[in-house]
Enzyme design. Structure first.
Site, PDB file in Angstrom:
ATOM      1  N   LYS A   1      -5.609   6.736  -5.069  1.00  0.00           N
ATOM      2  CA  LYS A   1      -5.747   6.844  -6.534  1.00  0.00           C
ATOM      3  C   LYS A   1      -7.223   6.991  -6.923  1.00  0.00           C
ATOM      4  CE  LYS A   1      -5.673   1.809  -6.648  1.00  0.00           C
ATOM      5  NZ  LYS A   1      -4.763   0.646  -6.656  1.00  0.00           N
TER       6      LYS A   1
ATOM      7  N   ARG B   1       1.028  -8.572 -13.810  1.00  0.00           N
ATOM      8  CA  ARG B   1       0.511  -7.311 -14.348  1.00  0.00           C
ATOM      9  C   ARG B   1       1.722  -6.398 -14.447  1.00  0.00           C
ATOM     10  NH1 ARG B   1      -4.218  -4.245 -11.096  1.00  0.00           N
ATOM     11  NH2 ARG B   1      -2.408  -3.878  -9.775  1.00  0.00           N
TER      12      ARG B   1
ATOM     13  N   TYR C   1     -38.677   1.390 -17.065  1.00  0.00           N
ATOM     14  CA  TYR C   1     -38.346   0.978 -18.432  1.00  0.00           C
ATOM     15  C   TYR C   1     -38.520  -0.524 -18.594  1.00  0.00           C
ATOM     16  CZ  TYR C   1     -36.313   5.512 -19.680  1.00  0.00           C
ATOM     17  OH  TYR C   1     -36.115   6.828 -19.966  1.00  0.00           O
TER      18      TYR C   1
ATOM     19  N   MET D   1     -31.382   6.994 -15.716  1.00  0.00           N
ATOM     20  CA  MET D   1     -30.240   7.912 -15.644  1.00  0.00           C
ATOM     21  C   MET D   1     -30.328   8.841 -14.432  1.00  0.00           C
ATOM     22  SD  MET D   1     -28.824  10.601 -18.483  1.00  0.00           S
ATOM     23  CE  MET D   1     -28.529   9.397 -19.756  1.00  0.00           C
TER      24      MET D   1
HETATM   25  C1  LIG Z   1      -4.788  -0.053  -5.445  1.00  0.00           C
HETATM   26  C2  LIG Z   1      -3.561  -0.651  -4.848  1.00  0.00           C
HETATM   27  C3  LIG Z   1      -3.482  -0.906  -3.478  1.00  0.00           C
HETATM   28  C4  LIG Z   1      -4.666  -0.745  -2.526  1.00  0.00           C
HETATM   29  O1  LIG Z   1      -5.529  -1.845  -2.688  1.00  0.00           O
HETATM   30  P1  LIG Z   1      -6.834  -2.036  -1.739  1.00  0.00           P
HETATM   31  O2  LIG Z   1      -7.382  -3.343  -2.179  1.00  0.00           O
HETATM   32  O3  LIG Z   1      -7.746  -0.909  -2.078  1.00  0.00           O
HETATM   33  O4  LIG Z   1      -6.345  -1.993  -0.359  1.00  0.00           O
HETATM   34  C5  LIG Z   1      -2.269  -1.333  -2.977  1.00  0.00           C
HETATM   35  N1  LIG Z   1      -1.195  -1.521  -3.793  1.00  0.00           N
HETATM   36  C6  LIG Z   1      -1.254  -1.317  -5.123  1.00  0.00           C
HETATM   37  C7  LIG Z   1      -0.052  -1.544  -5.962  1.00  0.00           C
HETATM   38  C8  LIG Z   1      -2.439  -0.890  -5.702  1.00  0.00           C
HETATM   39  O5  LIG Z   1      -2.511  -0.685  -7.013  1.00  0.00           O
END
Ligand SMILES: *Cc1c(COP(=O)(O)O)cnc(C)c1O
Length: 357
Positions: free
Chosen positions: A34, A129, A254, A302
């Site tokens: 992702k 969640r 800065y 930046m």
């Molecule tokens: C992002 C995610 C993972 C992977 O997590 P890592 O800590 O990067 O290994 C696994 N399962 C779900 C549901 C996630 O959202």
């Protein structure tokens, strides 16, 4: 030579996947790619994963880009869908889908498309969640079992809130809660992200879902990926664009936050928060100039950072600078930045050229 570029090491990805297999030899791997593969480039990473059992992304659009690129392995959409139209879109693109709410179950029941739906039912085991309430599991399972357009048996998953923590009672409780609920049901099960699959044998079910560790990076704050035999996939580089002498007592950058306590030479590196080098990285953070450690000094701008080269340094304009990756862990930079390596990797911006090696 270019300023601010990243090299993506595809051999390192394959090496890290092999490490996952050593941690979880009896599990299938759903590689989590992702958020543009944690900033590494979705397509670059997917090309290196041609041996994988499945991948997971968060959103429908990420799954569609993978399909458009010709990626033909299983893809799971972790956040699922919010409408019938999105569900149809998922099915037409042959994307497996996480169902995590009662509202989504109702949408699945009304689905009338020609393609069958491949479903992961997500159970909330304590993270609060996404995921259905365990008390509603039996009845929801029955509903999905009755859907002739859903591939049977459905798969079952949960997500741990604290697998990266030293305190393991929360994880053990979540794992037990999930297992007690689903053990008597058929269908494949999945619990573990990177931290969980590196820590809990009990979390090694049919599928594991590693993200950060396939990029060679540790999920644990105090540890580096190399401590586990992982290899960093992304290396971030730039170059020196100015070198100048300054006298003791002069300030740099800065707000003049850093003041030299000796005569020295300052190097200016062409990278800044506009490239994804965090503005929160503190003075003293390591930077490699020609492979040698020097310290970040003053505010991150930046387009530039400044480093203390030392009075004797022979470094000159055009010299190679490593911000993280090969020889310098992104985990260490995260510790200097009050953040986790995930945010640094995801924060790499469009301006940074990405090349495969
Ligand atoms: C992002 C995610 C993972 C992977 O997590 P890592 O800590 O990067 O290994 C696994 N399962 C779900 C549901 C996630 O959202």
């Amino acid at each position: 030579m270019k300023a601010a570029y990243a090299l993506i090491n595809q051999d390192a990805i394959r090496h890290n996947i092999q490490k996952v297999r050593e941690f979880a030899p009896n599990s299938k791997i759903m590689a989590v790619i992702k958020a543009n593969a944690y900033g590494h480039g979705l397509l670059t990473i997917s090309q290196a994963l041609n041996q994988i059992d499945a991948v997971a992304v968060a959103r429908l659009d990420e799954g569609k880009s993978l399909r458009k690129s010709g990626f033909s392995h299983r893809i799971t959409i972790l956040e699922g869908f919010v409408s019938q139209q999105e569900l149809i879109d998922l099915a037409q693109n042959n994307l497996d889908v996480v169902v995590h709410s009662i509202e989504q179950v109702r949408i699945v029941e009304k689905y009338q498309g020609p393609e069958k739906l491949s479903v992961w039912l997500k159970i909330n085991s304590g993270m609060n969640r996404l995921g259905i309430n365990p008390l509603e599991f039996a009845s929801i399972y029955k509903c999905l079992k009755a859907c002739t357009h859903v591939v049977q048996p459905i798969s079952l998953m949960t997500h741990l809130s604290s697998a990266d923590s030293d305190e393991n009672s929360v994880s053990i409780q979540q794992i037990n809660r999930f297992k007690n609920l689903v053990d008597s049901y058929p269908g494949e099960k999945s619990i573990a992200n990177s931290a969980a699959l590196m820590t809990y044998q009990e979390a090694l079910t049919d599928w594991v879902r590693p993200g950060i560790m396939i990029y060679g990076v540790s999920p644990f704050f105090e540890k580096d990926g190399i401590d586990f035999g992982l290899k960093p996939v992304m290396s971030l580089y730039s170059q020196l664009i100015s070198v100048k002498k300054i006298a003791k007592g002069e300030s740099v950058g800065y707000s003049g936050t850093w003041v030299s306590n000796a005569d020295t030479q300052i190097g200016v590196v062409a990278i800044g928060y506009g490239d994804g080098y965090s503005r929160y990285t503190r003075s003293g953070a390591p930077v490699l100039v020609n492979g040698k450690r020097v310290s970040l000094i003053g505010r991150v701008s930046m387009d530039m950072i400044t480093v203390d080269l030392g009075l004797q340094s022979k470094a000159k304009i055009g010299d190679k600078v490593t911000l993280w990756g090969d020889g310098l862990s992104v985990e260490e930079i995260a510790r200097y930045s009050n953040t986790i390596p995930y945010t640094l990797l995801c924060g790499i911006t469009q301006r940074v050229k990405m090349n495969k090696v």
